[in-house]
Design an enzyme around this catalytic site. Structure first.
Site, PDB file in Angstrom:
ATOM      1  N   GLY A  95       1.678   2.982  -2.600  1.00  0.00           N
ATOM      2  CA  GLY A  95       1.332   3.859  -3.719  1.00  0.00           C
ATOM      3  C   GLY A  95       2.048   3.448  -4.994  1.00  0.00           C
ATOM      4  O   GLY A  95       2.337   4.277  -5.854  1.00  0.00           O
ATOM      5  N   LYS A  96       2.279   2.145  -5.137  1.00  0.00           N
ATOM      6  CA  LYS A  96       3.008   1.644  -6.322  1.00  0.00           C
ATOM      7  C   LYS A  96       2.258   1.940  -7.615  1.00  0.00           C
ATOM      8  O   LYS A  96       2.850   2.331  -8.605  1.00  0.00           O
ATOM      9  CB  LYS A  96       3.221   0.123  -6.223  1.00  0.00           C
ATOM     10  CG  LYS A  96       4.164  -0.296  -5.136  1.00  0.00           C
ATOM     11  CD  LYS A  96       4.265  -1.794  -5.048  1.00  0.00           C
ATOM     12  CE  LYS A  96       3.038  -2.463  -4.477  1.00  0.00           C
ATOM     13  NZ  LYS A  96       2.707  -2.144  -3.090  1.00  0.00           N
ATOM     14  N   ASP A 150       0.811  -1.225   0.000  1.00  0.00           N
ATOM     15  CA  ASP A 150       0.000   0.000   0.000  1.00  0.00           C
ATOM     16  C   ASP A 150       0.841   1.271   0.000  1.00  0.00           C
ATOM     17  O   ASP A 150       0.428   2.304   0.535  1.00  0.00           O
ATOM     18  CB  ASP A 150      -0.964   0.038   1.212  1.00  0.00           C
ATOM     19  CG  ASP A 150      -1.824  -1.201   1.292  1.00  0.00           C
ATOM     20  OD1 ASP A 150      -2.295  -1.639   0.232  1.00  0.00           O
ATOM     21  OD2 ASP A 150      -2.015  -1.729   2.399  1.00  0.00           O
ATOM     22  N   THR A 196       2.625 -12.507   2.655  1.00  0.00           N
ATOM     23  CA  THR A 196       1.826 -13.097   1.594  1.00  0.00           C
ATOM     24  C   THR A 196       2.585 -14.333   1.089  1.00  0.00           C
ATOM     25  O   THR A 196       3.648 -14.673   1.612  1.00  0.00           O
ATOM     26  CB  THR A 196       1.515 -12.066   0.486  1.00  0.00           C
ATOM     27  OG1 THR A 196       0.520 -12.642  -0.378  1.00  0.00           O
ATOM     28  CG2 THR A 196       2.738 -11.657  -0.314  1.00  0.00           C
ATOM     29  N   GLY A 214      -4.449  -4.069  -4.565  1.00  0.00           N
ATOM     30  CA  GLY A 214      -5.411  -3.063  -5.023  1.00  0.00           C
ATOM     31  C   GLY A 214      -4.634  -1.805  -5.332  1.00  0.00           C
ATOM     32  O   GLY A 214      -4.227  -1.095  -4.431  1.00  0.00           O
ATOM     33  N   HIS A 215      -4.344  -1.589  -6.595  1.00  0.00           N
ATOM     34  CA  HIS A 215      -3.543  -0.430  -6.982  1.00  0.00           C
ATOM     35  C   HIS A 215      -4.456   0.708  -7.420  1.00  0.00           C
ATOM     36  O   HIS A 215      -5.180   0.587  -8.399  1.00  0.00           O
ATOM     37  CB  HIS A 215      -2.563  -0.814  -8.096  1.00  0.00           C
ATOM     38  CG  HIS A 215      -1.511  -1.786  -7.639  1.00  0.00           C
ATOM     39  ND1 HIS A 215      -0.730  -2.518  -8.490  1.00  0.00           N
ATOM     40  CD2 HIS A 215      -1.110  -2.125  -6.400  1.00  0.00           C
ATOM     41  CE1 HIS A 215       0.106  -3.279  -7.783  1.00  0.00           C
ATOM     42  NE2 HIS A 215      -0.113  -3.047  -6.514  1.00  0.00           N
ATOM     43  N   THR A 216      -4.412   1.791  -6.663  1.00  0.00           N
ATOM     44  CA  THR A 216      -5.330   2.910  -6.922  1.00  0.00           C
ATOM     45  C   THR A 216      -4.643   3.974  -7.759  1.00  0.00           C
ATOM     46  O   THR A 216      -3.535   4.398  -7.437  1.00  0.00           O
ATOM     47  CB  THR A 216      -5.763   3.537  -5.580  1.00  0.00           C
ATOM     48  OG1 THR A 216      -6.224   2.506  -4.738  1.00  0.00           O
ATOM     49  CG2 THR A 216      -6.850   4.576  -5.776  1.00  0.00           C
ATOM     50  N   GLN A 239       2.114  -6.001  -3.264  1.00  0.00           N
ATOM     51  CA  GLN A 239       2.425  -6.105  -1.834  1.00  0.00           C
ATOM     52  C   GLN A 239       3.738  -5.347  -1.534  1.00  0.00           C
ATOM     53  O   GLN A 239       3.972  -4.330  -2.154  1.00  0.00           O
ATOM     54  CB  GLN A 239       2.485  -7.561  -1.355  1.00  0.00           C
ATOM     55  CG  GLN A 239       1.127  -8.247  -1.314  1.00  0.00           C
ATOM     56  CD  GLN A 239       0.646  -8.745  -2.671  1.00  0.00           C
ATOM     57  OE1 GLN A 239       1.381  -9.416  -3.375  1.00  0.00           O
ATOM     58  NE2 GLN A 239      -0.567  -8.431  -3.038  1.00  0.00           N
ATOM     59  N   ARG A 268     -10.328  -2.472   4.862  1.00  0.00           N
ATOM     60  CA  ARG A 268      -9.929  -2.519   6.278  1.00  0.00           C
ATOM     61  C   ARG A 268      -9.112  -1.283   6.657  1.00  0.00           C
ATOM     62  O   ARG A 268      -8.289  -0.823   5.855  1.00  0.00           O
ATOM     63  CB  ARG A 268      -9.038  -3.753   6.529  1.00  0.00           C
ATOM     64  CG  ARG A 268      -9.775  -5.062   6.434  1.00  0.00           C
ATOM     65  CD  ARG A 268      -8.850  -6.223   6.718  1.00  0.00           C
ATOM     66  NE  ARG A 268      -7.884  -6.454   5.643  1.00  0.00           N
ATOM     67  CZ  ARG A 268      -6.944  -7.383   5.679  1.00  0.00           C
ATOM     68  NH1 ARG A 268      -6.805  -8.148   6.752  1.00  0.00           N
ATOM     69  NH2 ARG A 268      -6.118  -7.556   4.667  1.00  0.00           N
TER      70      ARG A 268
HETATM   71  P1  IMP Z   1      -2.864 -12.673   1.524  1.00  0.00           P
HETATM   72  O1  IMP Z   1      -1.887 -12.158   0.526  1.00  0.00           O
HETATM   73  O2  IMP Z   1      -4.282 -12.373   1.191  1.00  0.00           O
HETATM   74  O3  IMP Z   1      -2.641 -14.133   1.834  1.00  0.00           O
HETATM   75  O4  IMP Z   1      -2.597 -11.908   2.918  1.00  0.00           O
HETATM   76  C1  IMP Z   1      -1.385 -12.081   3.656  1.00  0.00           C
HETATM   77  C2  IMP Z   1      -0.954 -10.773   4.303  1.00  0.00           C
HETATM   78  O5  IMP Z   1      -0.534  -9.858   3.300  1.00  0.00           O
HETATM   79  C3  IMP Z   1      -2.062 -10.056   5.089  1.00  0.00           C
HETATM   80  O6  IMP Z   1      -1.462  -9.375   6.186  1.00  0.00           O
HETATM   81  C4  IMP Z   1      -2.578  -9.042   4.101  1.00  0.00           C
HETATM   82  O7  IMP Z   1      -3.183  -7.936   4.736  1.00  0.00           O
HETATM   83  C5  IMP Z   1      -1.291  -8.656   3.401  1.00  0.00           C
HETATM   84  N1  IMP Z   1      -1.519  -8.166   2.042  1.00  0.00           N
HETATM   85  C6  IMP Z   1      -1.812  -8.899   0.957  1.00  0.00           C
HETATM   86  N2  IMP Z   1      -1.937  -8.102  -0.127  1.00  0.00           N
HETATM   87  C7  IMP Z   1      -1.706  -6.857   0.290  1.00  0.00           C
HETATM   88  C8  IMP Z   1      -1.658  -5.595  -0.377  1.00  0.00           C
HETATM   89  O8  IMP Z   1      -1.842  -5.474  -1.585  1.00  0.00           O
HETATM   90  N3  IMP Z   1      -1.364  -4.523   0.406  1.00  0.00           N
HETATM   91  C9  IMP Z   1      -1.114  -4.631   1.744  1.00  0.00           C
HETATM   92  N4  IMP Z   1      -1.135  -5.792   2.393  1.00  0.00           N
HETATM   93  C10 IMP Z   1      -1.432  -6.891   1.687  1.00  0.00           C
END
Ligand code: IMP
Length: 430
Positions: free
Chosen positions: A15-16, A13, A240, A40-42, A225, A304
Site C-alpha cells: 500500500g505504498k 503490495d 526483482t 502497480g500503485h493503487t 516492490q 494474479r
Molecule cells: P519482476 O520484477 O517482474 O522480474 O518479478 C520478480 C518477482 O517480483 C516476482 O515474484 C514478482 O511477482 C515480484 N514483483 C515484482 N513487482 C512487484 C510488485 O510491484 N509487487 C509485488 N511483487 C512484485
C-alpha cells in the site's frame, strides 16, 4: 522538513502508493528510484481508483514535482499511456511537474520477449515475474548493452545503440529461447516516435535534486516492490532485479545517502506475496482465502491472486535492519476484523534450532518453521475509527505487540483505501 525514503517492508503490495499519496502533501518533490511497470500503485480518491506503474504517486498532487530517477526502468509505450490516462482524468503530467532522468534505462520489446520466454521455459523453476521485461533490462544495464532514456529521445543515438545490441539479443532469442527475431526497422520507427513524445520530460535528475535540496526543498523517495524482493537482500533468486531497499534511493537518483533523514517502511497488518518463492507464514487453508477476499488481494499489475499469510515480525526486524526503517506505516488493519485468533510470527526454527538472523538462502528459508504468538481477534468493523482510542482493545493489543516484536514504532494505521481512512500516531513532518 525531513527527506524521507518510503519503502515496502515486505514482499511488495503493502500500500505504498496510498501512503506516498498522503504524505506527499507535506513534501516538495516525489522521486521514484527503482523498478518499472512491474509496480502497480493503487490510489483511491473519492470514487476514483487510479493505478500508477511508472509515475511517482505524488503526481496526483497538482503542485508537486514528480521525478523518475536513473534507477527506474521505463517502458515508453506504457508510460505514455499512463500519462495520457492521467491527463484525461484531469491531473497534470507535463514538462513542468514531471521530470525523467536521461540516465534511466529503457525496456525494449526484446526484454519482454526474453522475460516471457524464460518463464515459460523454466516451468516449475520459474520466478513468477510480472512479464514486463524487468530482469532482462537490468541485466542489459549491468552488461553495458542497455538503451538509456537519453538514447531513446535522440534518433541517431537510438539507431546506433540498437545496431550495437539487437543482433546479439536476436541470436539469444532465436538460438537459446527458440523465439522470433525482432525487426530493427519496426522497433526503431516505433521507439523513435515514443522518444519524440517523451523528450520534453528529460532531465539531469541528480543535479535537479541536489540543487533543490540546497534550496531547502524536501524530497520523498518512493520505492517500489519491497525489502524482501531486493536483488541483494531479498529471497534470492525469487526477487526483482533492482535495489528496492532504502539504499536504492541514493544510487537510483544521484543524491548522497547523507541527505536522507528517515526511512518509512510500509507493511500490511498481515503478509502477502505474488509470484514464487518461500513465504514462511503463508496460510494454506480457508483462513488464507478469507484474507485474500477481505483484503482484495489480487495484483494491481497482473491481476494474479496474492498468497496470504500472518504478519512476520522476524522478517520485519530484518527489513528494518538492512534499510534503517525508523517507522512503520501499517496498512489494512481493517481486513483482520472477524478473525477469532490472529497469529504473529516472532521467530523461525530451522532443524529444531531457533535462528538468530533472517536466512540468507531460499533453501533454508523454505525449511523454517515459524514461531507464533496467538492474539485474540476482534469482530467489530473498525473502518470508521478516527482515533486509536476508538479501536477495540484487541486491535490495540495487536498493534502494541506488533511494534514490540518488530522493534519499530508505528507511525500510521490505515483502515481502508480512501484518503481519510488513516490514523496518524505521530507527526513526522512538523
Ligand atoms: P519482476 O520484477 O517482474 O522480474 O518479478 C520478480 C518477482 O517480483 C516476482 O515474484 C514478482 O511477482 C515480484 N514483483 C515484482 N513487482 C512487484 C510488485 O510491484 N509487487 C509485488 N511483487 C512484485
Amino acid at each position: 522538513m525531513p527527506n524521507v525514503v518510503v519503502i515496502g517492508a515486505q514482499w511488495g503490495d503493502e500500500g505504498k502508493g496510498r501512503i506516498v499519496d498522503l504524505i506527499s502533501e507535506k513534501v516538495d518533490i516525489v522521486a521514484r528510484y527503482q523498478g518499472g511497470n512491474n509496480a502497480g500503485h493503487t490510489i483511491v480518491i473519492g470514487d476514483e481508483k487510479i493505478i500508477l506503474h511508472h509515475l511517482p504517486s505524488g503526481i496526483l498532487r497538482k503542485d508537486k514535482l514528480s521525478v523518475i530517477g536513473n534507477g527506474v526502468v521505463i517502458d515508453p509505450k506504457v508510460l505514455l499511456q499512463e500519462i495520457h490516462e492521467l491527463v484525461s482524468a484531469g491531473y497534470p503530467a507535463n514538462e513542468t511537474n514531471l521530470k525523467i532522468s536521461d540516465r534511466a534505462h529503457v525496456i525494449m520489446p526484446y526484454h519482454r520477449a526474453i522475460d516471457l520466454a524464460r518463464e515459460s521455459m523454466n516451468g516449475d523453476g520459474k520466478i513468477g515475474t510480472t512479464g514486463r521485461g524487468i530482469g532482462p533490462v537490468y541485466e542489459d544495464k549491468a552488461a553495458r548493452r542497455g538503451i538509456k532514456f537519453a538514447d531513446l529521445i535522440d534518433a541517431e543515438s537510438l539507431a546506433a545503440r540498437l545496431k550495437a545490441v539487437l543482433e546479439e539479443r536476436n541470436l539469444y532469442i532465436t538460438n537459446v529461447l527458440g523465439g522470433e527475431p525482432i525487426n530493427f526497422d519496426e522497433i526503431y520507427e516505433e521507439y523513435s516516435q515514443y522518444g519524440k513524445e517523451l523528450k520534453k520530460f528529460s532531465c539531469d535528475v541528480s543535479t535537479l535534486l541536489n540543487d533543490s535540496i540546497a534550496n531547502g526543498k524536501n524530497i520523498l523517495f518512493e520505492g517500489a516492490q519491497g525489502a524482501l524482493l531486493d536483488i541483494d537482500f531479498g529471497t534470492y533468486p525469487y526477487v526483482t532485479s533492482s535495489s528496492s531497499g532504502s539504499g536504492g534511493a541514493s544510487t537510483g537518483t544521484g543524491v548522497s545517502p547523507t541527505t536522507i533523514d528517515t526511512v518509512l517502511g510500509i507493511a500490511k497488518a498481515y503478509t502477502t506475496r505474488v509470484g514464487e518463492g518461500p513465504f514462511p507464514t503463508e496460510i494454506f487453508d480457508e483462513l488464507g482465502e478469507k484474507l485474500r477476499e477481505a483484503g482484495g488481494e489480487f495484483g494491481a499489475t497482473t491481476g494474479r491472486p496474492r498468497r496470504c499469510g500472518w504478519f512476520d515480525a522476524f522478517a520485519m526486524r530484518y527489513a528494518a535492519q538492512i534499510n534503517g526503517i525508523s517507522w512503520i506505516a501499517l496498512t489494512k488493519l481493517d481486513v483482520l476484523s472477524g478473525f477469532e485468533v490472529i497469529k504473529l510470527c516472532i521467530g523461525y526454527k530451522h532443524k529444531g534450532n531457533e535462528l538468530l538472523s533472517f536466512p540468507s538462502t531460499y533453501q533454508v528459508l523454505e525449511g523454517v518453521e515459524p514461531i507464533y504468538i496467538e492474539m485474540e481477534g476482534w469482530q467489530e468493523d473498525i473502518s470508521q475509527a478516527k482515533d486509536i482510542s476508538e479501536l477495540p482493545v484487541q486491535a490495540r493489543n495487536y498493534l502494541q505487540k506488533l511494534e514490540e516484536v518488530s522493534g519499530v514504532p508505528i507511525y500510521t494505521v490505515s483502515l481502508g483505501p480512501s484518503r481519510e481512512k488513516i490514523i496518524f500516531l505521530y507527526d513526522l513532518f512538523s
